[in-house]
Design a protein around this motif. Sequence first.
Motif, PDB file in Angstrom:
ATOM      1  N   SER A   1       5.469  -7.536   0.963  1.00 14.10           N
ATOM      2  CA  SER A   1       6.697  -7.202   1.686  1.00 14.10           C
ATOM      3  C   SER A   1       6.457  -6.763   3.127  1.00 14.10           C
ATOM      4  O   SER A   1       7.409  -6.632   3.894  1.00 14.10           O
ATOM      5  CB  SER A   1       7.430  -6.069   0.953  1.00 14.10           C
ATOM      6  OG  SER A   1       7.725  -6.412  -0.377  1.00 14.10           O
ATOM      7  N   THR A   2       5.218  -6.499   3.493  1.00 13.61           N
ATOM      8  CA  THR A   2       4.927  -5.976   4.824  1.00 13.61           C
ATOM      9  C   THR A   2       3.712  -6.682   5.409  1.00 13.61           C
ATOM     10  O   THR A   2       2.962  -7.355   4.713  1.00 13.61           O
ATOM     11  CB  THR A   2       4.616  -4.463   4.773  1.00 13.61           C
ATOM     12  OG1 THR A   2       3.345  -4.262   4.135  1.00 13.61           O
ATOM     13  CG2 THR A   2       5.683  -3.699   4.015  1.00 13.61           C
ATOM     14  N   ARG A   3       3.524  -6.489   6.694  1.00  9.72           N
ATOM     15  CA  ARG A   3       2.296  -6.923   7.341  1.00  9.72           C
ATOM     16  C   ARG A   3       1.255  -5.817   7.151  1.00  9.72           C
ATOM     17  O   ARG A   3       1.596  -4.630   7.135  1.00  9.72           O
ATOM     18  CB  ARG A   3       2.553  -7.164   8.825  1.00  9.72           C
ATOM     19  CG  ARG A   3       1.327  -7.583   9.619  1.00  9.72           C
ATOM     20  CD  ARG A   3       1.717  -8.020  11.018  1.00  9.72           C
ATOM     21  NE  ARG A   3       0.535  -8.231  11.842  1.00  9.72           N
ATOM     22  CZ  ARG A   3       0.568  -8.782  13.047  1.00  9.72           C
ATOM     23  NH1 ARG A   3       1.722  -9.192  13.567  1.00  9.72           N
ATOM     24  NH2 ARG A   3      -0.544  -8.933  13.736  1.00  9.72           N
ATOM     25  N   ILE A   4      -0.014  -6.174   6.994  1.00 10.15           N
ATOM     26  CA  ILE A   4      -1.084  -5.203   6.727  1.00 10.15           C
ATOM     27  C   ILE A   4      -2.131  -5.242   7.831  1.00 10.15           C
ATOM     28  O   ILE A   4      -2.559  -6.316   8.255  1.00 10.15           O
ATOM     29  CB  ILE A   4      -1.773  -5.479   5.374  1.00 10.15           C
ATOM     30  CG1 ILE A   4      -0.775  -5.424   4.227  1.00 10.15           C
ATOM     31  CG2 ILE A   4      -2.924  -4.500   5.138  1.00 10.15           C
ATOM     32  CD1 ILE A   4      -0.297  -4.056   3.853  1.00 10.15           C
ATOM     33  N   GLU A   5      -2.536  -4.063   8.276  1.00  6.11           N
ATOM     34  CA  GLU A   5      -3.710  -3.903   9.131  1.00  6.11           C
ATOM     35  C   GLU A   5      -4.575  -2.821   8.509  1.00  6.11           C
ATOM     36  O   GLU A   5      -4.063  -1.766   8.135  1.00  6.11           O
ATOM     37  CB  GLU A   5      -3.326  -3.488  10.551  1.00  6.11           C
ATOM     38  CG  GLU A   5      -2.795  -4.590  11.428  1.00  6.11           C
ATOM     39  CD  GLU A   5      -3.862  -5.575  11.885  1.00  6.11           C
ATOM     40  OE1 GLU A   5      -5.062  -5.236  11.796  1.00  6.11           O
ATOM     41  OE2 GLU A   5      -3.489  -6.671  12.334  1.00  6.11           O
ATOM     42  N   PRO A   6      -5.887  -3.030   8.352  1.00  4.25           N
ATOM     43  CA  PRO A   6      -6.741  -1.982   7.782  1.00  4.25           C
ATOM     44  C   PRO A   6      -7.009  -0.874   8.798  1.00  4.25           C
ATOM     45  O   PRO A   6      -7.230  -1.140   9.987  1.00  4.25           O
ATOM     46  CB  PRO A   6      -8.025  -2.733   7.436  1.00  4.25           C
ATOM     47  CG  PRO A   6      -8.060  -3.895   8.382  1.00  4.25           C
ATOM     48  CD  PRO A   6      -6.627  -4.277   8.621  1.00  4.25           C
TER      49      PRO A   6
END
Length: 409
Positions: A47-52
């Motif tokens: 549902s979202t964009r991910i950045e570590p």
Amino acid sequence: MSRIVVLFDRGAVTPGELLVGLAGYEVLVVLGDSDHAAEYEPLLAGSTRIEPLAQPRENLLAALKRWRPDGIVTYAESLVADTADLAAALGLPYHDLATVTLLRDKHAQRRRLAEAGVQATASLLARDPAELAAHAHAVGLPVVVKPRRGEGSRHTYLVESPEQLAALPWTGEAVVEEYLRGRPSLPFGDFVSVESAVSGGTVTHLAVTGKYPLQPPFRESGHFWPAPLAADEDQQVRDLATAALGALGVTTGITHTEIKLTADGPRVIEVNGRVGGQINALAVRGCGVNLVTLAARLALGEDVRPEPLDVAGRVVFQYHNIPPLGATRLLRVDGARQARAVPGVAAYNLFLRPPAELVGGVMTELVDAIFGVAADHAEMLAVIARACDALTFTYEHPDGTDVHRDHQR
């Protein structure tokens, strides 16, 4: 649609609460590097964009700048400092770095509250076991020993004797402070929390939250509204929370201030710069107000003047069973269906699915949640008792035996 960055890891709200509360926004999640965060990455990525978070800071900042967010927020205590750092670099509203130091560093917070004339509490910082022993004797037993930075009562101990002091494990820099002894409060806890929203420096206290008696040493088992306070004490608690937030320089966001009720009046335990654990669940179920959404609106710089949470003359509550000290695994939970059938219980949810490994130690770990609505506080206690009487928990201990334990009311 506004864009908001959320730093996520184990914290005050679940991934499900996060997704529901932020459904009206475009969301980029900066994912923490714990096993907990990794477990929920597939759900969040859908549902979202991910950045570590675990990447070079300049790379993360570059990615966030390209995305051009309108706000940034976290609901995890462990990520408050990282959120402040990124907010400052991106020019977004959040606690400033000086305030975050005071919110996260329990010794610095005590010192600042004393300097501002809000509250003087004997507090010394121990950097090694020798200092720990010396400071405990200087403050005078009993003392509370807790990590300089921490959450969920992890490694927090009440030390009442030299023998307990000698047996205390060393886990790193620790704050040694005087024990704030609560006034007689049974059958309720001798402390409360104040849930507040701060917008443009203006503080709105959303609620004063009642608590159940702590389970040793400082483990919480739930909360309820309204708190069982007389009008004058309720006002004293609110005034103290306002003074503490001002002293720490809080100008935006939702805060959770824990306050001890002593014979000499309310005393600050600590101020946290985020939503309180499990408080959003109570607000949504009991009042129809989503604090995840409210925190996002504040993070976006909106001029928010929320109304205090209204329970409409009822008592709404959420009670948690927690493992006995020393248990290593939760093997079985029996009676869930019967607990759900108790009049006054609106929902019964398991947080741990047997067989489940337990964190251990003295950290607060929640097995379940009993949510309900009652006409008054006496009825609330009766509903909890009936629900807990229906439940049986089977735990494994280090000696390998299975121990059947009922709730620890």
